[in-house]
Write an enzyme that holds these catalytic residues in place. Structure first.
Site, short mmCIF file in Angstrom:
data_model
loop_
_atom_site.label_atom_id
_atom_site.label_comp_id
_atom_site.label_asym_id
_atom_site.label_seq_id
_atom_site.Cartn_x
_atom_site.Cartn_y
_atom_site.Cartn_z
N ARG A 122 48.33 53.45 71.14
CA ARG A 122 48.24 54.69 70.35
C ARG A 122 48.66 55.82 71.28
O ARG A 122 47.97 56.12 72.26
CB ARG A 122 46.81 54.91 69.83
CG ARG A 122 46.60 56.29 69.27
CD ARG A 122 45.29 56.44 68.54
NE ARG A 122 45.34 55.76 67.25
CZ ARG A 122 44.44 55.94 66.27
NH1 ARG A 122 43.43 56.77 66.44
NH2 ARG A 122 44.56 55.29 65.14
N HIS A 149 52.19 55.37 61.50
CA HIS A 149 50.92 54.64 61.60
C HIS A 149 51.03 53.36 60.75
O HIS A 149 50.40 53.22 59.69
CB HIS A 149 49.77 55.54 61.10
CG HIS A 149 48.41 55.06 61.50
ND1 HIS A 149 48.18 53.93 62.26
CD2 HIS A 149 47.16 55.59 61.23
CE1 HIS A 149 46.88 53.79 62.45
NE2 HIS A 149 46.25 54.76 61.84
N GLN A 152 47.99 51.25 59.37
CA GLN A 152 47.29 51.91 58.28
C GLN A 152 47.96 51.60 56.94
O GLN A 152 47.30 51.24 55.96
CB GLN A 152 47.27 53.43 58.52
CG GLN A 152 46.45 54.18 57.50
CD GLN A 152 44.97 53.84 57.59
OE1 GLN A 152 44.40 53.89 58.65
NE2 GLN A 152 44.36 53.48 56.47
N ASP A 244 45.39 63.04 53.71
CA ASP A 244 45.06 62.87 55.13
C ASP A 244 44.69 64.26 55.66
O ASP A 244 44.89 65.28 54.97
CB ASP A 244 46.28 62.28 55.87
CG ASP A 244 45.98 61.95 57.34
OD1 ASP A 244 44.80 61.92 57.73
OD2 ASP A 244 46.96 61.74 58.10
N CYS A 284 43.03 57.70 54.95
CA CYS A 284 43.02 56.79 56.10
C CYS A 284 41.76 56.94 56.94
O CYS A 284 41.38 56.01 57.66
CB CYS A 284 44.25 57.04 56.96
SG CYS A 284 44.39 58.76 57.50
N ARG A 312 41.65 47.18 57.38
CA ARG A 312 42.33 47.29 58.67
C ARG A 312 42.05 46.03 59.50
O ARG A 312 42.94 45.50 60.17
CB ARG A 312 41.82 48.53 59.44
CG ARG A 312 42.26 49.87 58.85
CD ARG A 312 43.74 50.14 59.03
NE ARG A 312 44.16 50.08 60.42
CZ ARG A 312 44.09 51.09 61.28
NH1 ARG A 312 43.60 52.26 60.90
NH2 ARG A 312 44.53 50.95 62.53
N1 CP Z 1 42.58 55.49 60.33
C1 CP Z 1 42.53 55.37 61.65
O1 CP Z 1 43.50 54.97 62.30
O2 CP Z 1 41.33 55.69 62.21
P1 CP Z 1 41.05 55.90 63.76
O3 CP Z 1 41.80 57.14 64.19
O4 CP Z 1 39.55 56.07 63.86
O5 CP Z 1 41.53 54.70 64.52
N1 NVA Z 2 47.34 61.99 60.72
C1 NVA Z 2 46.15 61.62 61.42
C2 NVA Z 2 45.81 60.19 61.19
C3 NVA Z 2 44.56 59.70 61.86
C4 NVA Z 2 44.30 58.25 61.62
C5 NVA Z 2 46.34 61.89 62.90
O1 NVA Z 2 47.39 61.56 63.45
O2 NVA Z 2 45.43 62.43 63.52
#
Ligand code: CP
Ligand code: NVA
Length: 330
Positions: A122, A149, A152, A244, A284, A312
């Site tokens: 990430r 993502h 997701q 989101d 999400c 997930r």
């Molecule tokens: N939806 C999601 O990816 O959650 P986190 O940021 O908690 O991993």
């Molecule tokens: N768009 C959000 C998604 C988190 C899972 C972010 O990138 O923070």
């Protein structure tokens, strides 16, 4: 970059024939074909319904998990997925410096590939995950970047498939920021024949190149992609309404300005009423309750958010199974 994978299936698992993905890494949703998605969803069904059959499927496998940004769901589900299939996961906290600052990304990749069977990452820059995949001989999975993502979107469409039985022709609307989650949903929807509508305020539209590819893919799948600015118009007739956060991780300094720009895009009972009495709500998570969604909507029986979060785990087990069960020389 790891090479493509052919699989033998574990003794006792429901699947018997060797099956493979067309990719050896998961970097973007655009990389997956319709048959990859179908394979992942079918395997997820099997794993979810008979997890015990897969309890040793990744015995002895190790996963490195690199996180430049915080996580609840992604970190826990990947770790639980590995341990519940007999493997293990190592969490690498890169939140104090970006990957590539302490040492070159190619050196990180070339070290990790000597010790582990896969890498989950990430990162802020999408190019960081691509660089890891370019230099590592083991599979690399995108666990969220500023642009995509994919894990997701896989869980979200698996969740909708469970609810509706099929995805082709499904009417889904995304309301809010044209961000990483929007990109992944849009690209995957286009492969699956979903009728997808996006409503964003001016200046917050999804990336035009990702839109172009999705429009092309939607034509091939008999789906559709429509962009607009009016949230009420966007949700009319939708079977699922998705939103989101308005400020993603890394955009904290813009949060106040974004709150003003997105005020009319809140998913509340009025917007859900415009979608119709049977429309489902998706997010999400993490959610900023009272901003992009109200308590009344996220806590309502229409809300799928915790099913999405649960899935997930199941979909990532399928992904890890398909990507990691291979010899280093494969
Ligand atoms: N939806 C999601 O990816 O959650 P986190 O940021 O908690 O991993
Ligand atoms: N768009 C959000 C998604 C988190 C899972 C972010 O990138 O923070």
């Amino acid at each position: 970059m790891a090479s493509p994978v052919t699989l033998a299936v574990p003794r006792g698992a429901a699947t018997r024939q060797a099956e493979k993905l067309t990719v050896s890494d998961l970097l973007t949703d655009q990389d997956l074909t319709c048959s990859d998605l179908e394979l992942l969803f079918r395997l997820t069904d099997r794993i979810k319904s008979a997890p015990g059959s897969f309890a040793r499927a990744l015995a002895g496998k190790q996963l490195a998990m690199i996180f430049e940004k915080p996580s609840l769901r992604t970190r826990v589900t990947f770790e639980v997925a590995m341990t519940s299939m007999g493997g293990s996961a190592i969490y690498l906290d890169e939140s104090r410096q970006r990957l590539g600052e302490r040492e070159a990304i190619q050196d990180v990749a070339r070290n990790l590939e000597r010790w582990v069977d896969g890498i989950v990452a990430r990162t802020f820059a999408h190019s960081t995950v691509c660089a890891l995949a370019e230099h590592a001989s083991v599979p690399v999975i995108n666990a969220l970047t500023d642009r995509w993502h994919p894990c997701q979107a896989l869980a979200d469409f698996f969740t909708l498939r469970e609810r509706f039985g099929k995805l082709a022709g499904l009417r889904m609307s995304y309301v809010g920021d044209g961000n990483n989650v929007c990109h992944s949903l849009m690209a995957t929807a286009a492969k699956l024949g979903v009728q997808f509508t996006v409503a964003t305020p001016p200046g917050f539209e999804p990336n035009p190149e990702i839109v172009r590819v999705a429009q092309h893919d939607a034509q091939a799948s008999s789906g559709s992609l429509r962009l607009c600015q009016d949230p009420l118009e966007a949700v009319g007739g939708a079977q699922a309404v998705y939103t989101d956060v308005w400020a993603s991780m890394g955009q904290e300094a813009e949060a106040a300005a974004r709150e003003r720009a997105f005020a009319a895009y809140q998913v509340n009972e009025t917007l859900m009423a415009a979608a119709g009495p049977h429309a489902l709500f998706m997010h999400c998570l993490p959610a900023h309750r009272g901003q992009e969604v109200t308590d009344a909507v996220i806590d309502s029986p229409r809300s799928l958010v915790y099913d999405q979060a649960e899935n997930r785990l199941h979909v990532q087990k399928a992904l890890l199974f398909l990507l990691l069960r291979r010899g280093r020389s494969a």
